[in-house]
Motif scaffolding. Structure first.
Motif, PDB file in Angstrom:
ATOM      1  N   LEU A  84       8.819   4.847 -11.918  1.00  0.00           N
ATOM      2  CA  LEU A  84       9.940   5.793 -11.804  1.00  0.00           C
ATOM      3  C   LEU A  84       9.884   6.577 -10.496  1.00  0.00           C
ATOM      4  N   THR A  85      11.017   6.699  -9.833  1.00  0.00           N
ATOM      5  CA  THR A  85      11.084   7.523  -8.615  1.00  0.00           C
ATOM      6  C   THR A  85      11.759   8.853  -8.936  1.00  0.00           C
ATOM      7  N   HIS A  86      11.086   9.946  -8.579  1.00  0.00           N
ATOM      8  CA  HIS A  86      11.701  11.273  -8.640  1.00  0.00           C
ATOM      9  C   HIS A  86      12.478  11.422  -7.334  1.00  0.00           C
ATOM     10  N   PHE A 134       2.557   9.787  -3.388  1.00  0.00           N
ATOM     11  CA  PHE A 134       3.209  10.793  -2.534  1.00  0.00           C
ATOM     12  C   PHE A 134       3.287  10.271  -1.105  1.00  0.00           C
ATOM     13  N   SER A 135       4.265  10.788  -0.355  1.00  0.00           N
ATOM     14  CA  SER A 135       4.367  10.454   1.071  1.00  0.00           C
ATOM     15  C   SER A 135       4.316  11.744   1.877  1.00  0.00           C
ATOM     16  N   PHE A 136       3.656  11.694   3.027  1.00  0.00           N
ATOM     17  CA  PHE A 136       3.623  12.852   3.932  1.00  0.00           C
ATOM     18  C   PHE A 136       4.284  12.510   5.260  1.00  0.00           C
ATOM     19  N   CYS A 164       7.164  10.591  -3.795  1.00  0.00           N
ATOM     20  CA  CYS A 164       7.180  10.644  -2.326  1.00  0.00           C
ATOM     21  C   CYS A 164       8.240  11.597  -1.791  1.00  0.00           C
ATOM     22  N   GLU A 165       9.308  11.828  -2.574  1.00  0.00           N
ATOM     23  CA  GLU A 165      10.412  12.688  -2.118  1.00  0.00           C
ATOM     24  C   GLU A 165      10.440  13.999  -2.895  1.00  0.00           C
ATOM     25  N   SER A 166       9.397  14.307  -3.675  1.00  0.00           N
ATOM     26  CA  SER A 166       9.564  15.405  -4.633  1.00  0.00           C
ATOM     27  C   SER A 166       8.314  16.255  -4.850  1.00  0.00           C
ATOM     28  N   ASN A 172      -2.548   5.817   4.517  1.00  0.00           N
ATOM     29  CA  ASN A 172      -1.818   6.057   5.768  1.00  0.00           C
ATOM     30  C   ASN A 172      -0.296   6.144   5.618  1.00  0.00           C
ATOM     31  N   SER A 173       0.232   5.954   4.429  1.00  0.00           N
ATOM     32  CA  SER A 173       1.682   6.159   4.214  1.00  0.00           C
ATOM     33  C   SER A 173       1.992   6.158   2.717  1.00  0.00           C
ATOM     34  N   GLY A 174       3.190   6.605   2.391  1.00  0.00           N
ATOM     35  CA  GLY A 174       3.657   6.521   1.011  1.00  0.00           C
ATOM     36  C   GLY A 174       3.837   5.072   0.596  1.00  0.00           C
ATOM     37  N   ILE A 195      17.812   3.340  -7.023  1.00  0.00           N
ATOM     38  CA  ILE A 195      17.833   4.451  -6.069  1.00  0.00           C
ATOM     39  C   ILE A 195      16.385   4.831  -5.810  1.00  0.00           C
ATOM     40  N   THR A 196      15.869   4.334  -4.691  1.00  0.00           N
ATOM     41  CA  THR A 196      14.466   4.506  -4.357  1.00  0.00           C
ATOM     42  C   THR A 196      14.279   4.074  -2.910  1.00  0.00           C
ATOM     43  N   TRP A 197      13.040   3.816  -2.511  1.00  0.00           N
ATOM     44  CA  TRP A 197      12.762   3.339  -1.158  1.00  0.00           C
ATOM     45  C   TRP A 197      12.396   1.854  -1.224  1.00  0.00           C
ATOM     46  N   SER A 198      12.505   1.163  -0.090  1.00  0.00           N
ATOM     47  CA  SER A 198      12.276  -0.292  -0.075  1.00  0.00           C
ATOM     48  C   SER A 198      10.874  -0.665  -0.569  1.00  0.00           C
ATOM     49  N   SER A 199       9.870   0.163  -0.221  1.00  0.00           N
ATOM     50  CA  SER A 199       8.497  -0.217  -0.581  1.00  0.00           C
ATOM     51  C   SER A 199       8.245  -0.138  -2.094  1.00  0.00           C
ATOM     52  N   ASP A 200       9.111   0.563  -2.817  1.00  0.00           N
ATOM     53  CA  ASP A 200       8.972   0.577  -4.282  1.00  0.00           C
ATOM     54  C   ASP A 200       9.329  -0.781  -4.862  1.00  0.00           C
ATOM     55  N   LEU A 201      10.120  -1.552  -4.118  1.00  0.00           N
ATOM     56  CA  LEU A 201      10.459  -2.916  -4.534  1.00  0.00           C
ATOM     57  C   LEU A 201       9.519  -3.921  -3.893  1.00  0.00           C
ATOM     58  N   ALA A 205       9.690  13.683   7.496  1.00  0.00           N
ATOM     59  CA  ALA A 205      10.914  14.250   6.895  1.00  0.00           C
ATOM     60  C   ALA A 205      10.692  14.849   5.512  1.00  0.00           C
ATOM     61  N   HIS A 206       9.485  14.774   4.975  1.00  0.00           N
ATOM     62  CA  HIS A 206       9.285  15.202   3.579  1.00  0.00           C
ATOM     63  C   HIS A 206       8.851  16.668   3.449  1.00  0.00           C
ATOM     64  N   HIS A 207       8.535  17.070   2.198  1.00  0.00           N
ATOM     65  CA  HIS A 207       8.251  18.491   1.928  1.00  0.00           C
ATOM     66  C   HIS A 207       7.096  19.024   2.768  1.00  0.00           C
ATOM     67  N   THR A 252      21.202   7.419  -0.446  1.00  0.00           N
ATOM     68  CA  THR A 252      20.154   8.456  -0.580  1.00  0.00           C
ATOM     69  C   THR A 252      19.066   8.130   0.420  1.00  0.00           C
ATOM     70  N   ALA A 253      17.801   8.497   0.123  1.00  0.00           N
ATOM     71  CA  ALA A 253      16.749   8.278   1.117  1.00  0.00           C
ATOM     72  C   ALA A 253      16.662   6.798   1.494  1.00  0.00           C
ATOM     73  N   GLY A 254      16.893   5.911   0.546  1.00  0.00           N
ATOM     74  CA  GLY A 254      16.810   4.477   0.841  1.00  0.00           C
ATOM     75  C   GLY A 254      18.167   3.847   1.134  1.00  0.00           C
TER      76      GLY A 254
HETATM   77  C1  LIG Z   1      10.632   7.208  -2.946  1.00  0.00           C
HETATM   78  C2  LIG Z   1       9.848   6.805  -1.738  1.00  0.00           C
HETATM   79  N1  LIG Z   1       8.777   6.002  -1.904  1.00  0.00           N
HETATM   80  C3  LIG Z   1       8.036   5.591  -0.860  1.00  0.00           C
HETATM   81  C4  LIG Z   1       8.340   5.975   0.428  1.00  0.00           C
HETATM   82  C5  LIG Z   1       7.505   5.475   1.553  1.00  0.00           C
HETATM   83  O1  LIG Z   1       6.834   6.533   2.199  1.00  0.00           O
HETATM   84  P1  LIG Z   1       6.366   6.389   3.720  1.00  0.00           P
HETATM   85  O2  LIG Z   1       7.572   6.582   4.585  1.00  0.00           O
HETATM   86  O3  LIG Z   1       5.364   7.492   3.893  1.00  0.00           O
HETATM   87  O4  LIG Z   1       5.776   5.050   3.871  1.00  0.00           O
HETATM   88  C6  LIG Z   1       9.442   6.790   0.665  1.00  0.00           C
HETATM   89  C7  LIG Z   1       9.767   7.132   2.045  1.00  0.00           C
HETATM   90  O5  LIG Z   1      10.384   7.964   2.471  1.00  0.00           O
HETATM   91  C8  LIG Z   1      10.214   7.214  -0.447  1.00  0.00           C
HETATM   92  O6  LIG Z   1      11.297   7.992  -0.272  1.00  0.00           O
END
Ligand SMILES: Cc1ncc(COP(=O)(O)O)c(C=O)c1O
Length: 389
Positions: free
Chosen positions: A128-130, A178-180, A157-159, A55-57, A82-88, A183-185, A330-332
């Motif tokens: 690794l985050t792209h 991946f995230s859908f 998720c961003e690439s 249900n989410s990235g 440089i990533t999103w919070s959920s990667d941590l 705001a993504h691709h 950046t995104a995060g």
């Molecule tokens: C690198 C990265 N990982 C994870 C996410 C989390 O994805 P979601 O917003 O679908 O939960 C995002 C969100 O934008 C992201 O940029």
């Protein structure tokens, strides 16, 4: 006024028509045949054996890290700032310890040398985050990780559609996310995907997605073996791992299938837009040496060539006045090691030691790069950015 939003029209009438038609002609709406069809189509598009729609990235991140912990045990995971919070938060949630390494400015992903320096016998994975559509991998990093038997997890998720040497990002590691999100691709409104070639990883992800239930496994032998070990439990309700409910719905999958048909065409446009943008940006004022090979960006990164707070302030004021939507960092939002939830847990880590991440954090931002963005507007945006003294 220039008026450039971050994203526009990402869900189109044809997607809504498909969803409405599906709702009117079906009677099963939760995770079912359409989810399987979308997973199969996604696996084929990406070039992997298995995909698990969630249900989410962020959910993709949480499940992936839980499976890493189950398969490899507790230990360290190498992560970028440089990533999103959920990667941590997914690393913390799994009981693993994040180890930060700085990014390089050319693709905003973890620096290859910095990653290799941090590898040790406690490393359980490199996550690794792209970033924002740039390929963040090098063949040397892949080779070194392979040699040392360290699993790579790619956050794509961003690439979506970014590639290295013609092969798509998300196919190089043990698994990818991946995230859908809108705001993504491409978007399923909310949604995410976990992809892998590894049979065991795949089965674990399916279990984690649905409460940890064994019956979610598609491997009959595995199911039978576990059932034999737990003859006091009913096979329909055998909870093997501490799972979540991170399933999506058939409706989201229908939208995903419809969106996937446009992804490659849209990505081609995005890559052309990025080239136009970087070709016209003043390299004296802005960092423009981003790696365009294999890049598919939904955003234009605007980073000052040199630290200059006043200039950065003038830049953001100008964008606001012209109604150009942007996100600082950046995104995060920039250097994730500076965030309270990270500082509280890594008390001895000095976030300001991540110099490149701080450069993006304080002097970088991004604006939208969507397929319908007119060339004229890209020229005007560059003119505006270049005019800032
Ligand atoms: C690198 C990265 N990982 C994870 C996410 C989390 O994805 P979601 O917003 O679908 O939960 C995002 C969100 O934008 C992201 O940029």
């Amino acid at each position: 006024m220039l008026n450039i939003p971050l994203m526009t029209n990402n869900i189109q009438k044809e997607d809504i028509d498909e969803a409405v038609n599906f709702l009117q002609t079906s009677n099963r709406f939760t995770n079912g045949p359409k989810v399987i069809e979308f997973e199969d189509a996604w696996s084929q598009w990406l070039g992997v054996k298995h995909s698990v729609f969630v249900n989410s990235g962020a959910s993709a991140n949480y499940i992936t890290m839980a499976v890493i912990r189950d398969l490899y045990g507790p230990g360290e995971v190498i992560v970028p700032p440089i990533t999103w919070s959920s990667d941590l938060s997914s690393v913390f949630a799994a009981g693993l310890t994040p180890v930060f390494v700085d990014v390089n400015l050319h693709n905003l992903a973890m620096d290859e040398e910095a990653v290799l320096e941090k590898l040790n016998e406690n490393t359980r994975a490199v996550f690794l985050t792209h970033v924002l559509g740039f390929n963040g991998l090098t063949s040397r990093l892949l080779e070194e990780l392979r040699k040392r038997n360290v699993p790579l997890i790619e956050d794509v998720c961003e690439s979506h559609g970014a590639s290295m040497g013609g092969k798509k990002c998300g196919t190089f590691g043990l698994a990818s996310n991946f995230s859908f999100y809108y705001a993504h691709h491409m978007s399923t409104i909310e949604g995410g995907m976990i992809c892998t070639d590894d049979e065991r990883f795949y089965q674990m992800c399916r279990l984690y997605r649905s409460h940890g239930m064994l019956r979610e496994s598609t491997d009959r032998e595995f199911r039978e073996e576990i059932c034999r070990e737990h003859s006091d439990l009913r096979p329909e309700f055998l909870f093997l791992v501490p799972g979540y409910n991170m399933r999506s719905t058939e409706i989201n999958a229908v939208i995903g299938l419809s969106q996937l048909r446009r992804l490659d065409t849209n990505n081609k446009k995005r890559a052309e837009n990025l080239k136009l943008f970087l070709d016209n940006l003043d390299p004296q004022k802005y960092f423009t040496e981003f790696e365009q090979e294999g890049a598919v960006n939904y955003a234009f990164v605007v980073m000052l060539r040199n630290p200059d707070e006043d200039r950065f302030y003038r830049l953001t004021e100008m964008l606001r006045a012209e109604d150009v939507e942007f996100r600082r960092g950046t995104a995060g939002g920039g250097n994730m090691a500076r965030q309270p939830f990270v500082r509280q847990r890594l008390k001895n880590f000095d976030a300001s030691s991540l110099k490149n991440a701080d450069m993006i954090h304080f002097y970088g931002l991004y604006t939208g790069n969507y397929p319908g963005l007119e060339r004229k507007k890209i020229f005007e945006l560059c003119k505006l950015l270049n005019s800032i003294g």
